[in-house]
Design a protein around this motif. Structure first.
Motif, PDB file in Angstrom:
ATOM      1  N   VAL A  57       2.758   3.808  10.609  1.00  0.00           N
ATOM      2  CA  VAL A  57       2.407   4.177   9.245  1.00  0.00           C
ATOM      3  C   VAL A  57       2.023   2.913   8.487  1.00  0.00           C
ATOM      4  O   VAL A  57       2.837   1.995   8.347  1.00  0.00           O
ATOM      5  N   VAL A  58       0.787   2.862   7.982  1.00  0.00           N
ATOM      6  CA  VAL A  58       0.279   1.703   7.249  1.00  0.00           C
ATOM      7  C   VAL A  58       0.191   2.053   5.769  1.00  0.00           C
ATOM      8  O   VAL A  58      -0.377   3.092   5.393  1.00  0.00           O
ATOM      9  N   LEU A  59       0.768   1.173   4.930  1.00  0.00           N
ATOM     10  CA  LEU A  59       0.694   1.349   3.482  1.00  0.00           C
ATOM     11  C   LEU A  59      -0.452   0.486   2.947  1.00  0.00           C
ATOM     12  O   LEU A  59      -0.375  -0.752   2.993  1.00  0.00           O
ATOM     13  N   TRP A  60      -1.516   1.150   2.452  1.00  0.00           N
ATOM     14  CA  TRP A  60      -2.642   0.416   1.877  1.00  0.00           C
ATOM     15  C   TRP A  60      -2.433   0.253   0.382  1.00  0.00           C
ATOM     16  O   TRP A  60      -2.081   1.201  -0.323  1.00  0.00           O
ATOM     17  N   SER A  61      -2.647  -0.975  -0.094  1.00  0.00           N
ATOM     18  CA  SER A  61      -2.537  -1.274  -1.515  1.00  0.00           C
ATOM     19  C   SER A  61      -3.459  -2.444  -1.838  1.00  0.00           C
ATOM     20  O   SER A  61      -4.178  -2.950  -0.965  1.00  0.00           O
ATOM     21  N   LYS A  62      -3.459  -2.868  -3.067  1.00  0.00           N
ATOM     22  CA  LYS A  62      -4.308  -3.990  -3.462  1.00  0.00           C
ATOM     23  C   LYS A  62      -3.970  -5.240  -2.666  1.00  0.00           C
ATOM     24  O   LYS A  62      -4.851  -6.022  -2.299  1.00  0.00           O
ATOM     25  N   SER A  63      -2.675  -5.459  -2.379  1.00  0.00           N
ATOM     26  CA  SER A  63      -2.259  -6.663  -1.659  1.00  0.00           C
ATOM     27  C   SER A  63      -2.504  -6.570  -0.158  1.00  0.00           C
ATOM     28  O   SER A  63      -2.712  -7.579   0.504  1.00  0.00           O
ATOM     29  N   SER A  64      -2.499  -5.362   0.385  1.00  0.00           N
ATOM     30  CA  SER A  64      -2.660  -5.219   1.835  1.00  0.00           C
ATOM     31  C   SER A  64      -4.104  -5.002   2.270  1.00  0.00           C
ATOM     32  O   SER A  64      -4.437  -5.253   3.428  1.00  0.00           O
ATOM     33  N   CYS A  65      -4.971  -4.567   1.336  1.00  0.00           N
ATOM     34  CA  CYS A  65      -6.362  -4.302   1.722  1.00  0.00           C
ATOM     35  C   CYS A  65      -7.168  -5.576   1.934  1.00  0.00           C
ATOM     36  O   CYS A  65      -8.159  -5.565   2.668  1.00  0.00           O
ATOM     37  N   ASN A  66      -6.766  -6.656   1.311  1.00  0.00           N
ATOM     38  CA  ASN A  66      -7.497  -7.920   1.437  1.00  0.00           C
ATOM     39  C   ASN A  66      -7.004  -8.655   2.669  1.00  0.00           C
ATOM     40  O   ASN A  66      -5.917  -9.238   2.673  1.00  0.00           O
ATOM     41  N   ALA A  67      -7.803  -8.663   3.714  1.00  0.00           N
ATOM     42  CA  ALA A  67      -7.380  -9.267   4.979  1.00  0.00           C
ATOM     43  C   ALA A  67      -7.299 -10.781   4.908  1.00  0.00           C
ATOM     44  O   ALA A  67      -6.664 -11.409   5.755  1.00  0.00           O
ATOM     45  N   ALA A  68      -7.946 -11.384   3.901  1.00  0.00           N
ATOM     46  CA  ALA A  68      -7.981 -12.844   3.811  1.00  0.00           C
ATOM     47  C   ALA A  68      -6.850 -13.410   2.962  1.00  0.00           C
ATOM     48  O   ALA A  68      -6.709 -14.630   2.841  1.00  0.00           O
ATOM     49  N   VAL A  69      -6.036 -12.569   2.372  1.00  0.00           N
ATOM     50  CA  VAL A  69      -4.992 -13.031   1.460  1.00  0.00           C
ATOM     51  C   VAL A  69      -3.617 -12.630   2.003  1.00  0.00           C
ATOM     52  O   VAL A  69      -3.446 -11.528   2.542  1.00  0.00           O
ATOM     53  N   ASN A  70      -2.668 -13.527   1.818  1.00  0.00           N
ATOM     54  CA  ASN A  70      -1.273 -13.279   2.197  1.00  0.00           C
ATOM     55  C   ASN A  70      -1.150 -12.808   3.649  1.00  0.00           C
ATOM     56  O   ASN A  70      -1.671 -13.433   4.557  1.00  0.00           O
ATOM     57  N   ASP A  71      -0.517 -11.662   3.852  1.00  0.00           N
ATOM     58  CA  ASP A  71      -0.293 -11.178   5.214  1.00  0.00           C
ATOM     59  C   ASP A  71      -1.241 -10.040   5.571  1.00  0.00           C
ATOM     60  O   ASP A  71      -0.914  -9.197   6.405  1.00  0.00           O
ATOM     61  N   GLY A  72      -2.394  -9.989   4.929  1.00  0.00           N
ATOM     62  CA  GLY A  72      -3.349  -8.932   5.226  1.00  0.00           C
ATOM     63  C   GLY A  72      -3.782  -8.921   6.679  1.00  0.00           C
ATOM     64  O   GLY A  72      -4.005  -7.856   7.265  1.00  0.00           O
ATOM     65  N   ALA A  73      -3.907 -10.120   7.298  1.00  0.00           N
ATOM     66  CA  ALA A  73      -4.318 -10.186   8.704  1.00  0.00           C
ATOM     67  C   ALA A  73      -3.291  -9.503   9.597  1.00  0.00           C
ATOM     68  O   ALA A  73      -3.656  -8.842  10.586  1.00  0.00           O
ATOM     69  N   TRP A  74      -2.024  -9.645   9.262  1.00  0.00           N
ATOM     70  CA  TRP A  74      -0.952  -8.993  10.047  1.00  0.00           C
ATOM     71  C   TRP A  74      -1.098  -7.473   9.983  1.00  0.00           C
ATOM     72  O   TRP A  74      -0.967  -6.770  10.984  1.00  0.00           O
ATOM     73  N   ILE A  75      -1.384  -6.965   8.797  1.00  0.00           N
ATOM     74  CA  ILE A  75      -1.512  -5.522   8.616  1.00  0.00           C
ATOM     75  C   ILE A  75      -2.731  -4.982   9.364  1.00  0.00           C
ATOM     76  O   ILE A  75      -2.651  -3.974  10.072  1.00  0.00           O
ATOM     77  N   TYR A  76      -3.863  -5.657   9.225  1.00  0.00           N
ATOM     78  CA  TYR A  76      -5.080  -5.180   9.892  1.00  0.00           C
ATOM     79  C   TYR A  76      -4.944  -5.236  11.413  1.00  0.00           C
ATOM     80  O   TYR A  76      -5.425  -4.338  12.122  1.00  0.00           O
ATOM     81  N   ASP A  77      -4.301  -6.259  11.916  1.00  0.00           N
ATOM     82  CA  ASP A  77      -4.140  -6.378  13.375  1.00  0.00           C
ATOM     83  C   ASP A  77      -3.337  -5.205  13.921  1.00  0.00           C
ATOM     84  O   ASP A  77      -3.731  -4.548  14.905  1.00  0.00           O
ATOM     85  N   LEU A  78      -2.185  -4.902  13.297  1.00  0.00           N
ATOM     86  CA  LEU A  78      -1.355  -3.788  13.776  1.00  0.00           C
ATOM     87  C   LEU A  78      -2.053  -2.443  13.545  1.00  0.00           C
ATOM     88  O   LEU A  78      -1.905  -1.515  14.359  1.00  0.00           O
ATOM     89  N   ALA A  79      -2.807  -2.329  12.455  1.00  0.00           N
ATOM     90  CA  ALA A  79      -3.535  -1.091  12.198  1.00  0.00           C
ATOM     91  C   ALA A  79      -4.605  -0.861  13.276  1.00  0.00           C
ATOM     92  O   ALA A  79      -4.803   0.279  13.740  1.00  0.00           O
ATOM     93  N   HIS A  80      -5.279  -1.924  13.692  1.00  0.00           N
ATOM     94  CA  HIS A  80      -6.282  -1.801  14.756  1.00  0.00           C
ATOM     95  C   HIS A  80      -5.622  -1.354  16.061  1.00  0.00           C
ATOM     96  O   HIS A  80      -6.156  -0.486  16.769  1.00  0.00           O
ATOM     97  N   ARG A  81      -4.473  -1.938  16.379  1.00  0.00           N
ATOM     98  CA  ARG A  81      -3.775  -1.572  17.624  1.00  0.00           C
ATOM     99  C   ARG A  81      -3.297  -0.122  17.572  1.00  0.00           C
ATOM    100  O   ARG A  81      -3.347   0.599  18.576  1.00  0.00           O
ATOM    101  N   ALA A  82      -2.810   0.314  16.416  1.00  0.00           N
ATOM    102  CA  ALA A  82      -2.370   1.709  16.281  1.00  0.00           C
ATOM    103  C   ALA A  82      -3.561   2.658  16.373  1.00  0.00           C
ATOM    104  O   ALA A  82      -3.458   3.754  16.950  1.00  0.00           O
ATOM    105  N   GLY A  83      -4.719   2.230  15.798  1.00  0.00           N
ATOM    106  CA  GLY A  83      -5.901   3.085  15.837  1.00  0.00           C
ATOM    107  C   GLY A  83      -6.455   3.274  17.233  1.00  0.00           C
ATOM    108  O   GLY A  83      -7.163   4.257  17.501  1.00  0.00           O
ATOM    109  N   SER A  84      -6.116   2.336  18.139  1.00  0.00           N
ATOM    110  CA  SER A  84      -6.593   2.478  19.523  1.00  0.00           C
ATOM    111  C   SER A  84      -5.832   3.550  20.287  1.00  0.00           C
ATOM    112  O   SER A  84      -6.261   3.954  21.369  1.00  0.00           O
ATOM    113  N   ARG A  85      -4.720   4.030  19.741  1.00  0.00           N
ATOM    114  CA  ARG A  85      -3.945   5.103  20.355  1.00  0.00           C
ATOM    115  C   ARG A  85      -4.230   6.407  19.616  1.00  0.00           C
ATOM    116  O   ARG A  85      -4.078   6.471  18.398  1.00  0.00           O
TER     117      ARG A  85
END
Length: 277
Positions: A57-85
């Motif tokens: 379960v991925v929570l999208w928000s202003k802080s998580s949608c920006n992959a270049a800021v904070n831990d956005g890369a962590w969220i996008y990476d796990l979201a991509h892996r989950a989307g492959s299943r």
């Protein structure tokens, strides 16, 4: 699967994520969420747990949608892996922010406004998806019951006896006494009275006589030394009579400091008192 839900959120959305975790655990879902996370890139355990979880379960928000800021890369990476299943990714929106590709046009559930004492419609839709993936039914009806509606909860548990919520014993629950009239073969059961616990009385351990020999020997040696001192004292208290050639017999007295004084015997013998005035 090891977990029912793996919750992925930004560090900035930690309060909302923890509230959601508490709600899911109250429904007896096994949730994987690291509230102490500080890293901003996936670690081996994160990647392993994504594969061991039924729904990511991925929570999208202003802080998580920006992959270049904070831990956005962590969220996008796990979201991509989950989307492959197939059928593993669930996306929730906390505000109007839109994530980047390939998640821009994906179906998402809006749970904005969810609070500890407030449930929004999107949360019911989310629970329907999670419960269906775990083979559970009727959780939407359970959520609509009032906290003090014990009768309604009892009816729901009777309708869903296999659900984990039905196996939870309410506070103050006392197990009913078993039927002891007959056993499974139809024979009357005989109750065996409880056996009183055996009270162990500790007694002093008697040591064998050989263990006291050393003490007895020390006592005997001490008594012998005391007798030797006593005999020495008695011998020194009596004057020693010696005879010297061509001289009168004399007494020898030994002083406390070890010196010996010789005095003729006649000196100490009583005689008449002469007036020499």
């Amino acid at each position: 699967m090891k977990y029912d839900v793996f919750l992925v959120s930004s560090l900035a959305d930690r309060d909302t994520a923890e509230m959601l975790v508490r709600r899911l655990r109250a429904l007896k879902f096994k949730v994987r969420y690291d509230k102490t996370r500080e890293h901003t890139s996936p670690r081996p355990k994160d990647l392993k747990d994504v594969g061991d979880t039924r729904s990511i379960v991925v929570l999208w928000s202003k802080s998580s949608c920006n992959a270049a800021v904070n831990d956005g890369a962590w969220i996008y990476d796990l979201a991509h892996r989950a989307g492959s299943r197939k059928g593993a990714l669930v996306q929730l929106c906390l505000d109007n922010s839109v994530p980047g590709e390939p998640f821009t046009s994906d179906e998402k559930i809006d749970i904005s406004g969810l609070a500890p004492r407030k449930i929004v419609n999107g949360y019911y839709d989310f629970i329907d998806i999670i419960s269906a993936r775990n083979g559970r039914k009727g959780l939407r009806d359970w959520l609509k019951l009032k906290a003090r509606d014990t009768a309604g909860k009892a009816i729901w548990k009777n309708q869903h006896p296999a659900d984990p919520l039905s196996k939870v014993k309410p506070k103050g629950y006392v197990s009913p006494a078993p039927d002891i009239s007959n056993d499974q073969h139809g024979k009357p059961l005989v109750l065996t009275p409880p056996v009183a616990p055996v009270k162990v009385i500790s007694r002093p351990i008697l040591r064998p006589l050989t263990d006291h020999i050393e003490t007895i020997m020390l006592a005997g040696i001490g008594a012998g030394i005391a007798l030797m001192f006593l005999a020495a004292y008695l011998v020194r208290a009596e004057p020693e009579v010696i005879g010297v050639a061509n001289s009168r017999p004399s007494y020898i007295f030994e002083c406390p400091n070890g010196e010996k004084v010789m005095c003729p015997i006649g000196t100490l013998e009583p005689g008449p008192i002469e007036d020499d005035t």
